[in-house]
Design a protein around this motif. Structure first.
Motif, PDB file in Angstrom:
ATOM      1  N   GLU A 160      -4.719  43.861  23.436  1.00  0.00           N
ATOM      2  CA  GLU A 160      -5.744  44.239  22.463  1.00  0.00           C
ATOM      3  C   GLU A 160      -6.816  43.165  22.350  1.00  0.00           C
ATOM      4  O   GLU A 160      -6.516  41.984  22.296  1.00  0.00           O
ATOM      5  N   ILE A 161      -8.091  43.603  22.337  1.00  0.00           N
ATOM      6  CA  ILE A 161      -9.215  42.691  22.165  1.00  0.00           C
ATOM      7  C   ILE A 161     -10.120  43.262  21.086  1.00  0.00           C
ATOM      8  O   ILE A 161     -10.618  44.376  21.204  1.00  0.00           O
ATOM      9  N   GLY A 162     -10.351  42.506  20.037  1.00  0.00           N
ATOM     10  CA  GLY A 162     -11.199  42.980  18.955  1.00  0.00           C
ATOM     11  C   GLY A 162     -11.099  42.110  17.733  1.00  0.00           C
ATOM     12  O   GLY A 162     -10.129  41.366  17.553  1.00  0.00           O
ATOM     13  N   GLU A 163     -12.119  42.177  16.870  1.00  0.00           N
ATOM     14  CA  GLU A 163     -12.152  41.401  15.634  1.00  0.00           C
ATOM     15  C   GLU A 163     -11.986  39.901  15.900  1.00  0.00           C
ATOM     16  O   GLU A 163     -11.303  39.191  15.161  1.00  0.00           O
ATOM     17  N   GLY A 164     -12.627  39.434  16.981  1.00  0.00           N
ATOM     18  CA  GLY A 164     -12.539  38.010  17.300  1.00  0.00           C
ATOM     19  C   GLY A 164     -11.168  37.557  17.731  1.00  0.00           C
ATOM     20  O   GLY A 164     -10.842  36.380  17.663  1.00  0.00           O
ATOM     21  N   LYS A 165     -10.336  38.485  18.214  1.00  0.00           N
ATOM     22  CA  LYS A 165      -8.963  38.174  18.569  1.00  0.00           C
ATOM     23  C   LYS A 165      -8.634  38.816  19.916  1.00  0.00           C
ATOM     24  O   LYS A 165      -9.069  39.924  20.208  1.00  0.00           O
ATOM     25  N   CYS A 166      -7.870  38.133  20.732  1.00  0.00           N
ATOM     26  CA  CYS A 166      -7.536  38.630  22.058  1.00  0.00           C
ATOM     27  C   CYS A 166      -6.051  38.409  22.324  1.00  0.00           C
ATOM     28  O   CYS A 166      -5.561  37.288  22.220  1.00  0.00           O
ATOM     29  N   GLU A 167      -5.337  39.501  22.611  1.00  0.00           N
ATOM     30  CA  GLU A 167      -3.908  39.414  22.940  1.00  0.00           C
ATOM     31  C   GLU A 167      -3.762  39.546  24.456  1.00  0.00           C
ATOM     32  O   GLU A 167      -4.157  40.558  25.046  1.00  0.00           O
ATOM     33  N   LEU A 168      -3.186  38.543  25.104  1.00  0.00           N
ATOM     34  CA  LEU A 168      -3.014  38.546  26.553  1.00  0.00           C
ATOM     35  C   LEU A 168      -1.565  38.257  26.898  1.00  0.00           C
ATOM     36  O   LEU A 168      -0.801  37.764  26.062  1.00  0.00           O
ATOM     37  N   GLN A 169      -1.226  38.557  28.134  1.00  0.00           N
ATOM     38  CA  GLN A 169       0.100  38.204  28.629  1.00  0.00           C
ATOM     39  C   GLN A 169      -0.068  37.587  30.008  1.00  0.00           C
ATOM     40  O   GLN A 169      -0.744  38.145  30.873  1.00  0.00           O
TER      41      GLN A 169
END
Length: 801
Positions: free
Chosen positions: A704-713
């Motif tokens: 997920e990428i949004g609201e100044g936040k990025c979740e990566l693996q």
């Protein structure tokens, strides 16, 4: 409260650490109490801040003085501002307090006193963040147009720093470069080069506009080359400007994707100019002259120039090799390693100088020389250089170099043994290698040596090798593990070739007993390996011996391992005894000579991480490439925060994620166990590839990428083609200072071939900011004790939305 001088003397005169700590605590308490006084004048405030600066220098806490620094900046006195700005650059690292600095900087940047403006510029360039850059860039624009060179040069340097904080500001400052390059002042030109580089590295869209500045930069370079000698630099034209102009040219012209119709003309002009520079400084004996020549050589190999000038660059480096200065010689060897692919024949001409560096007193020079020699080995000089390296092996005492040298010798021998003459010579040369460095041979090296012996189709050659192995071992070299392993194995496999010689059955048994008697002097793994090899040899000799008494001795040796502490050896002993008792017809069928295996080809090793061999660019323009191969913590500087996981994590990290630089950058934003790590090897998920070499692959899976936040693996996979295991894997990541990073711990530090492990990455920051992750992978291959570091930048992900 005493003066700063008194305070420093009191600390230095302390006889014990306890006394020193007491003085510091007492003075810090007085300073805090003083700051609470609402009537405190600037004179006392300044003296207190000066003491805090000294406390900062010796590593004490000074956070309580941050706001007082800002109060000092409000003074109209230059001395107050000077101390205030110095303390601001040292103490303040909190973004909220930096925001309070905006007004003071805005006022001082507009001051009529050029010294105060200089202080403000210096501070802004050092502490600027994204917000300060966007608020104060108009002030910098005005100062770039200043008639005072002192202000202009500082303003341009600050502009380059602001572009690094916000790449969009490159569009603001780009139009000023034309006028700046028309200025002949060296300081202004130096700062202009810094601005060009900053825009180039941070804003790819503007690169083609920067290319148009090449003719002006070339004209300055030509003017500098043709100028008279400067007494300020001991007869050398300004070396700082020389190096800066050459670096800027290299950055602008090394990009293969540039769109410039005049590029051929520019390359032709540069070709002539570089030749002229080499001729001018060829006989210079000063370090400043060497610096100019070195930068010239880097430029020669970074740009597509004529082959003749590349040969000239190699010749310049060869002249560095005969200098007395260790740094100059090291630079020459390191650069030759990077450019050897361009002109290998030109490097070959200086082989004797390179070999001579093997015996230098400086270990770093020996390492680079050794690595370079293995890169220049070819069919013609193969035997000559291998003999030189074996001779060097006798004199070298450094364990790491011996391990590298032994492995690399075998790789080179295996690489050039295609014709029969080389192959036969290679087999014979293995014996002195085992004689000198048998204890530095791991399983892979020994298996390759044995495979090479098995590849030979000449029984007479194998017979001679076996006789030489036995002779060498009997001379008392029972402390060489590799020599014993190969000798014992060959004895069991090829005893029938020497059975009619003077080396009869009794001598063979004596060799086996001698090997077993010294096995306890080795570590557990090597000791067990020796036992396993001798067990197999005893079994194989049982069908080749004729004397029943000696055959019984072999049986007793095998039986003696029935109660060995190692379960594997116990099992082998029992199984071999069962085979020992079978009929001769069955035993001969089981114990025939093994078929020769295929020898696996291996790439050259490196004593130093070389993730990127700088092909079209010795010094790539991008900041990421220029940092490759270095330790991540040393290069992150003020722009990065770092997290670490895996084996390298310290005790205080335990099993949770943590911000390693929280003490420097403020409190950690990472919550223990907030990020969960999954690890499965059932199905490998699709990922964006970030790095790949012969051993390991690293990729990123977008979440997920949004609201100044990025979740990566992140996914790390073992892709070694030789089925080697990756051990002690650790992953370190870093992001720009304007962003925050959360990195989960890595669950799997050992990966078999084809296995992978996953770890979660969470990045938060300003919306629209570019995601850039610096990654460092550390691992070992088959627990060989040699740590491999790979460092790279990953920026293929969408911006924070």
């Amino acid at each position: 409260m005493g003066s700063l001088t008194t305070f420093i003397k009191a600390i230095r005169n302390s006889k014990t650490i306890a006394n020193e700590r007491a003085i510091i605590r007492k003075e810090s308490a007085k300073i805090r109490s003083s700051f609470r006084d609402i009537n405190l004048d600037n004179d006392k405030r300044r003296k207190n801040i000066e003491k805090l600066i000294y406390l900062y220098i010796i590593g004490e806490s000074t956070y309580f003085g941050q706001v007082e620094c800002l109060k000092l900046l409000a003074s109209n006195e230059y001395i107050d501002k000077k101390v205030g700005y110095l303390a601001t650059m040292l103490f303040i690292n909190d973004n909220e307090i930096l925001t309070l600095l905006t007004n003071s900087l805005d006022i001082d940047l507009k001051s009529s006193d050029h010294l105060i403006v200089g202080l403000a510029l210096c501070t802004l360039g050092n502490v600027a963040n994204y917000e300060l850059a966007n608020d104060l860039y108009p002030n910098i624009e005005n100062l770039i147009n200043s008639n005072k060179l002192y202000i202009k040069k500082k303003a341009v340097v600050v502009a380059s720093a602001l572009v690094e904080k916000d790449s969009n500001l490159g569009e603001i400052f780009l139009p000023y470069l034309n006028d700046l390059l028309n200025n002949k002042n060296h300081s202004v030109l130096l700062s202009s080069c810094a601005l060009i580089e900053s825009i180039y590295n941070n804003n790819e869209i503007l690169r083609n506009d920067l290319i148009k500045l090449i003719p002006k930069i070339l004209s300055h370079l030509k003017l500098l080359c043709n100028s008279g000698y400067s007494s300020e630099f001991k007869g050398i034209p300004d070396p700082f400007l020389f190096v800066s102009l050459l670096r800027t040219i290299r950055i602008l012209m090394s990009n293969e994707g540039i769109n410039d119709r005049n590029i051929d003309k520019n390359i032709e002009n540069l070709n002539d100019l570089l030749t002229q520079i080499c001729a001018k400084f060829e006989n210079c004996k000063l370090n400043s002259g060497y610096a100019i020549l070195y930068e010239t050589v880097k430029t020669i190999f970074a740009i597509k120039l004529d082959s003749s000038i590349k040969v000239l660059g190699i010749n310049i480096l060869s002249k560095f090799l005969i200098q007395k200065d260790n740094n100059v010689r090291y630079v020459a060897l390191e650069t030759l390693l990077q450019v050897i692919d361009y002109e290998p024949l030109a490097v070959q001409r200086h082989r004797s100088l390179i070999v001579g560096c093997l015996y230098d007193g400086d270990i770093s020079i020996r390492r680079r020389s050794l690595e370079l020699i293995f890169n220049i080995i070819n069919e013609q000089n193969f035997k000559l250089l291998i003999n030189e390296l074996i001779k060097y092996l006798k004199t070298e005492n450094d364990e790491e170099i011996k391990i590298y040298l032994t492995k690399q010798l075998l790789i080179s021998i295996n690489k050039f043994n295609k014709n029969t003459n080389n192959f036969n010579w290679s087999l014979k040369i293995l014996i002195p290698i085992l004689n000198l460095s048998g204890n530095y041979c791991n399983e892979n090296i020994l298996s390759t040596i044995i495979a090479m012996i098995m590849q030979s189709k000449e029984d007479q050659l194998i017979k001679d090798i076996l006789k030489e192995l036995i002779k060498t071992l009997k001379e008392g070299l029972y402390d060489q593990f590799g020599l014993m392993i190969v000798t014992v194995w060959c004895l069991g496999e090829y005893f029938d070739l020497i059975s009619n010689e003077s080396l009869i059955e009794d001598n063979s048994i004596n060799i086996i007993n001698s090997v077993l008697s010294v096995s306890n002097y080795f570590n557990e793994n090597e000791k067990n390996q020796l036992k396993i090899y001798t067990l197999m040899t005893c079994l194989k000799l049982s069908v080749k011996f004729q004397n029943s008494k000696n055959i019984e001795k072999l049986r007793q040796i095998i039986k003696s391992f029935n109660n060995d502490i190692s379960l594997d050896i116990q099992i082998r002993s029992i199984e071999y005894l069962k085979i020992f008792g079978e009929k001769m017809s069955i035993k001969k069928g089981l114990l025939e000579r093994m078929p020769a295996p295929i020898i696996k080809t291996q790439d050259n090793l490196s004593l130093m991480d070389r993730t990127v061999k700088e092909s079209s660019s010795v010094s790539n323009a991008s900041a990421s490439t220029s940092n490759k191969g270095n330790i991540i913590e040393d290069l992150l500087g003020d722009d990065f925060k770092t997290n670490s996981s895996g084996k390298e994590t310290k005790k205080e990290i335990k099993d949770t994620t943590i911000d390693l630089l929280s003490d420097i950058f403020g409190s950690s934003s990472i919550k223990p166990n907030e990020v969960k790590t999954t690890n499965t090897n059932i199905v490998e998920p699709l990922s964006i590839e970030g790095f790949k070499d012969e051993n390991i692959k690293f990729g990123i899976i977008e979440g997920e990428i949004g609201e100044g936040k990025c979740e990566l693996q992140a996914i790390v996979k073992n892709i070694n083609s030789n089925n080697y295991e990756i051990n002690n894997l650790s992953v370190s990541c870093a992001v720009p200072k304007s962003q925050k990073l959360q990195l989960s711990s890595i669950n799997k530090t050992n990966l078999n071939n084809g296995e992978f492990t996953l770890l979660n990455i969470q990045i938060t920051g300003n919306k629209g900011s570019k995601i850039k992750i610096r990654v460092k992978l550390s691992y070992e291959i088959n627990n060989n004790g040699i740590k491999i570091d790979k460092q790279f930048d990953f920026s293929k992900i969408t911006k924070l939305l």
